[in-house]
Design a protein around this motif. Structure first.
Motif, PDB file in Angstrom:
ATOM      1  N   GLY A  48     -39.315  96.672-130.603  1.00  0.00           N
ATOM      2  CA  GLY A  48     -40.163  95.283-130.350  1.00  0.00           C
ATOM      3  C   GLY A  48     -40.509  94.305-131.272  1.00  0.00           C
ATOM      4  O   GLY A  48     -40.295  93.208-131.101  1.00  0.00           O
ATOM      5  N   LYS A  49     -40.711  95.024-132.392  1.00  0.00           N
ATOM      6  CA  LYS A  49     -41.338  94.171-133.705  1.00  0.00           C
ATOM      7  C   LYS A  49     -39.720  93.664-134.122  1.00  0.00           C
ATOM      8  O   LYS A  49     -40.110  92.078-134.627  1.00  0.00           O
ATOM      9  N   VAL A  50     -38.585  93.805-134.109  1.00  0.00           N
ATOM     10  CA  VAL A  50     -37.508  93.345-134.641  1.00  0.00           C
ATOM     11  C   VAL A  50     -37.249  92.144-133.384  1.00  0.00           C
ATOM     12  O   VAL A  50     -36.938  90.964-134.086  1.00  0.00           O
ATOM     13  N   ALA A  51     -37.460  92.332-132.321  1.00  0.00           N
ATOM     14  CA  ALA A  51     -37.283  91.352-131.351  1.00  0.00           C
ATOM     15  C   ALA A  51     -38.279  90.181-131.521  1.00  0.00           C
ATOM     16  O   ALA A  51     -37.821  88.948-131.730  1.00  0.00           O
ATOM     17  N   ILE A  52     -39.317  90.336-131.925  1.00  0.00           N
ATOM     18  CA  ILE A  52     -40.424  89.481-132.150  1.00  0.00           C
ATOM     19  C   ILE A  52     -40.073  88.758-133.463  1.00  0.00           C
ATOM     20  O   ILE A  52     -40.076  87.263-133.416  1.00  0.00           O
ATOM     21  N   VAL A  53     -39.411  89.301-134.498  1.00  0.00           N
ATOM     22  CA  VAL A  53     -39.152  88.856-135.899  1.00  0.00           C
ATOM     23  C   VAL A  53     -37.840  87.988-135.459  1.00  0.00           C
ATOM     24  O   VAL A  53     -38.038  86.724-136.314  1.00  0.00           O
ATOM     25  N   VAL A  54     -37.023  88.324-134.753  1.00  0.00           N
ATOM     26  CA  VAL A  54     -35.921  87.306-134.488  1.00  0.00           C
ATOM     27  C   VAL A  54     -36.271  86.118-133.604  1.00  0.00           C
ATOM     28  O   VAL A  54     -35.959  85.114-134.154  1.00  0.00           O
ATOM     29  N   VAL A  55     -37.033  86.462-132.693  1.00  0.00           N
ATOM     30  CA  VAL A  55     -37.297  84.756-132.027  1.00  0.00           C
ATOM     31  C   VAL A  55     -38.244  84.037-132.816  1.00  0.00           C
ATOM     32  O   VAL A  55     -38.129  82.770-132.835  1.00  0.00           O
ATOM     33  N   LEU A  56     -39.289  84.705-133.671  1.00  0.00           N
ATOM     34  CA  LEU A  56     -40.115  83.841-134.369  1.00  0.00           C
ATOM     35  C   LEU A  56     -39.503  83.127-135.616  1.00  0.00           C
ATOM     36  O   LEU A  56     -39.593  82.194-136.221  1.00  0.00           O
ATOM     37  N   GLY A  57     -38.553  83.978-136.047  1.00  0.00           N
ATOM     38  CA  GLY A  57     -37.642  83.313-137.062  1.00  0.00           C
ATOM     39  C   GLY A  57     -36.667  82.374-136.775  1.00  0.00           C
ATOM     40  O   GLY A  57     -36.606  81.359-137.404  1.00  0.00           O
ATOM     41  N   GLY A  58     -36.253  82.349-135.432  1.00  0.00           N
ATOM     42  CA  GLY A  58     -35.614  81.340-134.955  1.00  0.00           C
ATOM     43  C   GLY A  58     -36.412  79.910-134.413  1.00  0.00           C
ATOM     44  O   GLY A  58     -35.952  79.074-134.802  1.00  0.00           O
ATOM     45  N   TYR A  59     -37.328  80.434-134.291  1.00  0.00           N
ATOM     46  CA  TYR A  59     -38.594  79.308-133.947  1.00  0.00           C
ATOM     47  C   TYR A  59     -38.890  78.437-135.254  1.00  0.00           C
ATOM     48  O   TYR A  59     -39.001  77.275-135.452  1.00  0.00           O
ATOM     49  N   PHE A  63     -37.980  74.575-129.319  1.00  0.00           N
ATOM     50  CA  PHE A  63     -36.622  75.346-128.757  1.00  0.00           C
ATOM     51  C   PHE A  63     -36.269  74.263-127.570  1.00  0.00           C
ATOM     52  O   PHE A  63     -34.940  74.184-127.652  1.00  0.00           O
ATOM     53  N   ASP A  64     -36.914  73.732-126.770  1.00  0.00           N
ATOM     54  CA  ASP A  64     -36.850  72.683-125.780  1.00  0.00           C
ATOM     55  C   ASP A  64     -36.195  71.613-126.619  1.00  0.00           C
ATOM     56  O   ASP A  64     -35.191  70.834-125.976  1.00  0.00           O
ATOM     57  N   ILE A  65     -36.609  71.255-127.780  1.00  0.00           N
ATOM     58  CA  ILE A  65     -36.018  69.847-128.416  1.00  0.00           C
ATOM     59  C   ILE A  65     -34.537  70.257-129.038  1.00  0.00           C
ATOM     60  O   ILE A  65     -33.680  69.412-128.864  1.00  0.00           O
ATOM     61  N   ILE A  66     -34.312  71.346-129.543  1.00  0.00           N
ATOM     62  CA  ILE A  66     -33.218  71.814-130.258  1.00  0.00           C
ATOM     63  C   ILE A  66     -32.089  72.287-129.195  1.00  0.00           C
ATOM     64  O   ILE A  66     -31.214  71.688-129.104  1.00  0.00           O
ATOM     65  N   HIS A  67     -32.259  73.002-128.234  1.00  0.00           N
ATOM     66  CA  HIS A  67     -31.627  73.632-127.149  1.00  0.00           C
ATOM     67  C   HIS A  67     -32.182  73.206-126.086  1.00  0.00           C
ATOM     68  O   HIS A  67     -32.968  72.193-125.693  1.00  0.00           O
ATOM     69  N   LEU A 105     -45.599  71.308-141.668  1.00  0.00           N
ATOM     70  CA  LEU A 105     -46.724  72.366-141.894  1.00  0.00           C
ATOM     71  C   LEU A 105     -46.850  73.400-140.840  1.00  0.00           C
ATOM     72  O   LEU A 105     -47.100  74.692-141.096  1.00  0.00           O
ATOM     73  N   THR A 106     -46.310  72.878-139.567  1.00  0.00           N
ATOM     74  CA  THR A 106     -46.414  74.235-138.494  1.00  0.00           C
ATOM     75  C   THR A 106     -45.124  75.190-139.060  1.00  0.00           C
ATOM     76  O   THR A 106     -45.236  76.276-138.903  1.00  0.00           O
ATOM     77  N   ALA A 107     -43.961  74.625-139.642  1.00  0.00           N
ATOM     78  CA  ALA A 107     -42.834  75.338-140.104  1.00  0.00           C
ATOM     79  C   ALA A 107     -43.407  76.218-141.115  1.00  0.00           C
ATOM     80  O   ALA A 107     -43.118  77.373-141.166  1.00  0.00           O
ATOM     81  N   THR A 157     -37.126  78.717-137.915  1.00  0.00           N
ATOM     82  CA  THR A 157     -35.952  77.587-138.468  1.00  0.00           C
ATOM     83  C   THR A 157     -35.700  76.569-137.795  1.00  0.00           C
ATOM     84  O   THR A 157     -35.423  75.412-138.212  1.00  0.00           O
ATOM     85  N   GLY A 158     -35.893  76.504-136.258  1.00  0.00           N
ATOM     86  CA  GLY A 158     -35.924  75.196-135.553  1.00  0.00           C
ATOM     87  C   GLY A 158     -36.892  74.148-136.113  1.00  0.00           C
ATOM     88  O   GLY A 158     -36.699  73.157-136.195  1.00  0.00           O
ATOM     89  N   LEU A 159     -38.097  74.664-136.548  1.00  0.00           N
ATOM     90  CA  LEU A 159     -39.251  73.724-136.955  1.00  0.00           C
ATOM     91  C   LEU A 159     -38.538  73.148-138.293  1.00  0.00           C
ATOM     92  O   LEU A 159     -38.850  72.065-138.529  1.00  0.00           O
ATOM     93  N   TRP A 160     -38.080  73.880-139.315  1.00  0.00           N
ATOM     94  CA  TRP A 160     -37.475  73.723-140.425  1.00  0.00           C
ATOM     95  C   TRP A 160     -36.426  72.576-140.297  1.00  0.00           C
ATOM     96  O   TRP A 160     -36.371  71.644-141.171  1.00  0.00           O
ATOM     97  N   VAL A 161     -35.680  72.718-139.314  1.00  0.00           N
ATOM     98  CA  VAL A 161     -34.391  71.795-139.189  1.00  0.00           C
ATOM     99  C   VAL A 161     -34.966  70.372-138.792  1.00  0.00           C
ATOM    100  O   VAL A 161     -34.711  69.590-139.083  1.00  0.00           O
ATOM    101  N   LEU A 162     -36.031  70.484-137.903  1.00  0.00           N
ATOM    102  CA  LEU A 162     -36.677  69.184-137.556  1.00  0.00           C
ATOM    103  C   LEU A 162     -37.283  68.517-138.628  1.00  0.00           C
ATOM    104  O   LEU A 162     -37.227  67.245-138.864  1.00  0.00           O
ATOM    105  N   ALA A 163     -37.997  69.457-139.471  1.00  0.00           N
ATOM    106  CA  ALA A 163     -38.759  68.906-140.631  1.00  0.00           C
ATOM    107  C   ALA A 163     -37.741  68.313-141.627  1.00  0.00           C
ATOM    108  O   ALA A 163     -38.011  67.170-142.331  1.00  0.00           O
TER     109      ALA A 163
END
Length: 107
Positions: free
Chosen positions: A43-54, A4-8, A71-73, A56-62
């Motif tokens: 709470g689980k919806v919030a967790i899924v949204v943040v982890l999904g964004g994370y 997140f720090d790299i992308i945003h 691999l992390t993505a 996605t950010g990893l896949w964009v960098l990959a």
């Protein structure tokens, strides 16, 4: 959250961290107190949204050539199955519950 720090900017990373914390606390409250079960889903919806964004950010960098993040993505994407499954299970349980009928006072 380094990606997140790299992308945003750092503020997005802080918001994501707090969202994960609040989502986890809400899910815990919903698990511990059955009357507040909808909080678990929220709470689980919030967790899924943040982890999904994370993820996605990893896949964009990959895809941009940073192959070390692939691999992390893939791992994060695979781990998203667990909260998704829990949300599906919560939805099924909620549909199976009998509807509560409220009686009016005096009747």
């Amino acid at each position: 959250m380094p990606t997140f720090d790299i992308i945003h900017n750092e503020a997005i990373s802080i918001v994501a961290a707090w969202t994960l914390t609040v989502g986890a606390v809400l899910a815990l409250i919903g698990v511990c107190l059955p009357r507040l079960a909808p909080l678990e889903g929220l709470g689980k919806v919030a967790i899924v949204v943040v982890l999904g964004g994370y993820a996605t950010g990893l896949w964009v960098l990959a895809w941009q050539g940073d192959t070390g993040r692939a691999l992390t993505a893939a791992a994060y994407t695979g781990l998203l199955v667990l909260p998704f499954w829990t949300l599906i299970r919560l939805g099924r349980e909620r549909r199976r519950r009998p509807a509560k009928h409220h009686r009016k006072a005096g009747t």
